[in-house]
Motif scaffolding. Sequence first.
Motif, mmCIF file in Angstrom:
data_model
loop_
_atom_site.group_PDB
_atom_site.id
_atom_site.type_symbol
_atom_site.label_atom_id
_atom_site.label_comp_id
_atom_site.label_asym_id
_atom_site.label_seq_id
_atom_site.Cartn_x
_atom_site.Cartn_y
_atom_site.Cartn_z
ATOM 1 N N ALA A 142 9.148 -31.180 -19.753
ATOM 2 C CA ALA A 142 10.824 -29.897 -19.012
ATOM 3 C C ALA A 142 11.899 -30.696 -20.016
ATOM 4 O O ALA A 142 13.018 -30.005 -20.400
ATOM 5 C CB ALA A 142 10.976 -30.250 -17.338
ATOM 6 N N ASP A 143 11.905 -32.372 -20.858
ATOM 7 C CA ASP A 143 12.885 -32.577 -21.561
ATOM 8 C C ASP A 143 13.379 -32.204 -22.416
ATOM 9 O O ASP A 143 14.196 -31.895 -22.854
ATOM 10 C CB ASP A 143 13.096 -34.431 -21.731
ATOM 11 C CG ASP A 143 11.315 -34.493 -22.042
ATOM 12 O OD1 ASP A 143 10.844 -33.135 -22.163
ATOM 13 O OD2 ASP A 143 11.286 -35.709 -22.841
ATOM 14 N N ILE A 146 6.018 -20.579 -4.022
ATOM 15 C CA ILE A 146 6.198 -21.945 -4.267
ATOM 16 C C ILE A 146 5.667 -21.929 -5.546
ATOM 17 O O ILE A 146 5.991 -22.729 -6.874
ATOM 18 C CB ILE A 146 6.022 -22.600 -3.307
ATOM 19 C CG1 ILE A 146 6.459 -23.158 -1.974
ATOM 20 C CG2 ILE A 146 6.577 -24.455 -3.762
ATOM 21 C CD1 ILE A 146 6.433 -23.774 -1.441
ATOM 22 N N ILE A 147 3.971 -22.174 -5.356
ATOM 23 C CA ILE A 147 3.727 -21.801 -7.627
ATOM 24 C C ILE A 147 4.040 -21.299 -8.156
ATOM 25 O O ILE A 147 4.756 -21.926 -9.459
ATOM 26 C CB ILE A 147 1.816 -21.695 -6.981
ATOM 27 C CG1 ILE A 147 1.750 -22.423 -6.288
ATOM 28 C CG2 ILE A 147 1.130 -21.827 -7.875
ATOM 29 C CD1 ILE A 147 0.051 -22.208 -5.156
ATOM 30 N N ASP A 148 4.664 -20.084 -7.476
ATOM 31 C CA ASP A 148 4.889 -19.173 -8.586
ATOM 32 C C ASP A 148 6.704 -19.217 -9.215
ATOM 33 O O ASP A 148 6.672 -19.389 -10.575
ATOM 34 C CB ASP A 148 4.809 -17.634 -8.533
ATOM 35 C CG ASP A 148 3.273 -17.447 -8.867
ATOM 36 O OD1 ASP A 148 2.848 -17.863 -8.922
ATOM 37 O OD2 ASP A 148 2.793 -15.882 -8.014
ATOM 38 N N ALA A 149 7.546 -20.524 -8.015
ATOM 39 C CA ALA A 149 8.431 -20.457 -8.748
ATOM 40 C C ALA A 149 8.740 -21.286 -9.775
ATOM 41 O O ALA A 149 9.366 -21.468 -10.140
ATOM 42 C CB ALA A 149 9.340 -20.807 -7.049
ATOM 43 N N VAL A 150 7.598 -22.047 -9.577
ATOM 44 C CA VAL A 150 7.710 -22.832 -10.378
ATOM 45 C C VAL A 150 7.357 -22.506 -12.055
ATOM 46 O O VAL A 150 8.570 -23.260 -13.024
ATOM 47 C CB VAL A 150 6.351 -24.651 -10.182
ATOM 48 C CG1 VAL A 150 6.287 -25.251 -11.565
ATOM 49 C CG2 VAL A 150 6.730 -25.044 -8.983
ATOM 50 N N VAL A 151 6.464 -21.651 -12.332
ATOM 51 C CA VAL A 151 6.324 -21.433 -13.405
ATOM 52 C C VAL A 151 7.131 -20.460 -13.929
ATOM 53 O O VAL A 151 8.178 -20.417 -15.303
ATOM 54 C CB VAL A 151 4.795 -20.326 -12.805
ATOM 55 C CG1 VAL A 151 4.438 -19.861 -14.759
ATOM 56 C CG2 VAL A 151 3.826 -21.065 -12.928
ATOM 57 N N VAL A 152 7.883 -19.470 -12.837
ATOM 58 C CA VAL A 152 9.558 -18.670 -13.127
ATOM 59 C C VAL A 152 10.026 -19.926 -14.563
ATOM 60 O O VAL A 152 10.838 -19.411 -14.692
ATOM 61 C CB VAL A 152 9.802 -18.033 -12.701
ATOM 62 C CG1 VAL A 152 10.532 -17.080 -12.865
ATOM 63 C CG2 VAL A 152 8.771 -16.374 -11.685
ATOM 64 N N ALA A 153 10.403 -20.691 -13.360
ATOM 65 C CA ALA A 153 11.405 -22.142 -13.883
ATOM 66 C C ALA A 153 11.276 -22.097 -15.241
ATOM 67 O O ALA A 153 12.461 -22.238 -15.970
ATOM 68 C CB ALA A 153 11.644 -23.228 -12.812
ATOM 69 N N TYR A 154 9.738 -22.465 -15.334
ATOM 70 C CA TYR A 154 9.445 -22.844 -16.957
ATOM 71 C C TYR A 154 9.297 -21.945 -18.126
ATOM 72 O O TYR A 154 10.202 -22.291 -19.120
ATOM 73 C CB TYR A 154 7.929 -23.357 -16.693
ATOM 74 C CG TYR A 154 7.624 -23.321 -18.623
ATOM 75 C CD1 TYR A 154 7.940 -25.281 -18.320
ATOM 76 C CD2 TYR A 154 7.153 -22.564 -18.871
ATOM 77 C CE1 TYR A 154 6.937 -25.999 -19.870
ATOM 78 C CE2 TYR A 154 6.903 -23.472 -20.469
ATOM 79 C CZ TYR A 154 6.249 -24.760 -20.245
ATOM 80 O OH TYR A 154 6.407 -24.646 -22.317
#
Length: 595
Positions: free
Chosen positions: A139-140, A164-172
């Motif tokens: 992330a950094d 929620i699971i997919d939201a983390v992946v989309v943010a990535y």
Amino acid sequence: MLMLKNLKQLIFSVEMKKKKRERNNNNILLQAFNELFIGLNVILWRKRHRLFSLISVVSGCLLLLLFAFSVFTPPPTATDHFLSHHPSAVKKTEVVESNFDMVFQVPASGGTLGRDLWSLSQSKFYYGCSNASKSFQTADMKTHPNRYLMIATSGGLNQQRTGIIDAVVVAYILNATLVIPKLDQHSYWKDTSGFAEIFNVDWFISSLSRDVEIIKELPRNEGKAWIPRSMRVPRKCNSKCYQIRVLPVLNKKHAVELTKFDYRLSNRLETDLQKLRCRVNYQALRFTDSILELGKILVERMRMKAKQFIALHLRFEPDMLAFSGCYYGGGEKERGELGAIRKRWKTLHVSNPEKVRRHGRCPLTPEEVGLMLRALGFGNDVHIYVASGEVYRGEETLAPLKALFPNFHSKETIATKEELAPFSSFSGRMAALDYIVCDESDVFVTNNNGNMARILAGRRRYFGHKTTIRPNAKKLYKLFLDRNNMTWDEFASKVRTYQIGFMGEPKEVKPGKGEFHENPDSCICQANGLKTPEEDDENSKERKEGAEVSDEQQQQQQPPLEEDPDWTDIFYLDKELPGMITKQEHPDVEGFFSD
């Protein structure tokens, strides 16, 4: 032989004499009535009385009645006498009369099958593995400043979990900072709980800190609040889709909120993104301490009752049955009750219950679940924990299952009202308790193909392939309809055959098939240097049969376009189907039919 022949002749002679006496008696009675009739006519002729016609009618009726009695009434032993000379006829009659009582008798015991009912033979050869590869950026290194992604989830607890699971992946994918997702508080469930009241928010943020930067709320922009741009992406949107549709808006507005975020990310992603999904699902999403504590107590109390137990996720609510269009043999009363509920959805096609069930879309009844479990070898001494909502017709529907498995439990029976009080007004928190017990059970069974069933099936694969029984409804429905025309042993044998490929064994489903949350194949590794049973010739035939059934299992998940959508798939498919309920018309239905 001569003596037996003489005895038969004697019996026949006695019978004939009895018949002759009866005929003589009938003749005497007939003669008496005839004389009476003649006498009355003589009297009436002499007196020419006005009642002549009435008495004539009465006398005629009596004569007709006597005649019918004498002609149609056989001697008392005539039928038995006939059958006694035809043993095959006796046997045939007995079989017909006792068919339902004697042929299909459900045993109290599951029998001796020569295998362990509580574990899977191949589970020791596989384990969960979700660590990032060396090429996976942290992330950094990749998060852009002033790029914030917000998510509004949809549906019940387990549907929201997928979001929620997919939201983390989309943010990535978007190199964005994720704001803690908003839970759905307006769907059918009407649960006002926020993310932090169900999940451990601090653990969620810290455990994913190397993957995605996550914050609790949107920061202010030079003292002013950001105004996020609200938008919705298509279902099953892949990485390129997000980069084309969302990234330009995110660069311009700096804050974007994706609404109705459930199943909005493609099922097929590169391996590192799939492994990120697993890290979120199996490591980062942890319930709050209060939920975990009571969940642990419920599991311990089940262990006190039995060393091993089954958890059953039972979906049999009236609304769900009405929407599915299934019919369960309740006659006009059932058709009327469920038909009235079905009218709420004006865009649905006229249901074809036979067609729906033939395609394996109807949830098993509680009785059918019980019969399936008994056929698989579970006896009436097994303890069952049942996670369910309102069951159609309540105790009347549950009675056959309780008769088969009297050790019947739920969170309401093994926890006190005081213990449940902090959770009972919140459907999401109550569902979380059921989730914990079902996850910790030795065997997990479901009668449906909803989100909780899928999520738990994947989780149990990841953590050691614990036995997870999913009914092969497409095959079993015919068997249940025809069960009274076969013996129990025949029925049980067919159930065990049909369930090959539906028991939670490793590699039941081909990689990439089914929902990733149900079959996280990218996150399951095989132990090196071990000979697996599938390499053993002894089991090759069984594995081949299992693979064939598994292909059928995948076909069940994609209903034909010309039919009404399955209640478990209505908000799960990529495209709108004919007759599908729109979110504008019925916003509440989305959450109800998902979990």
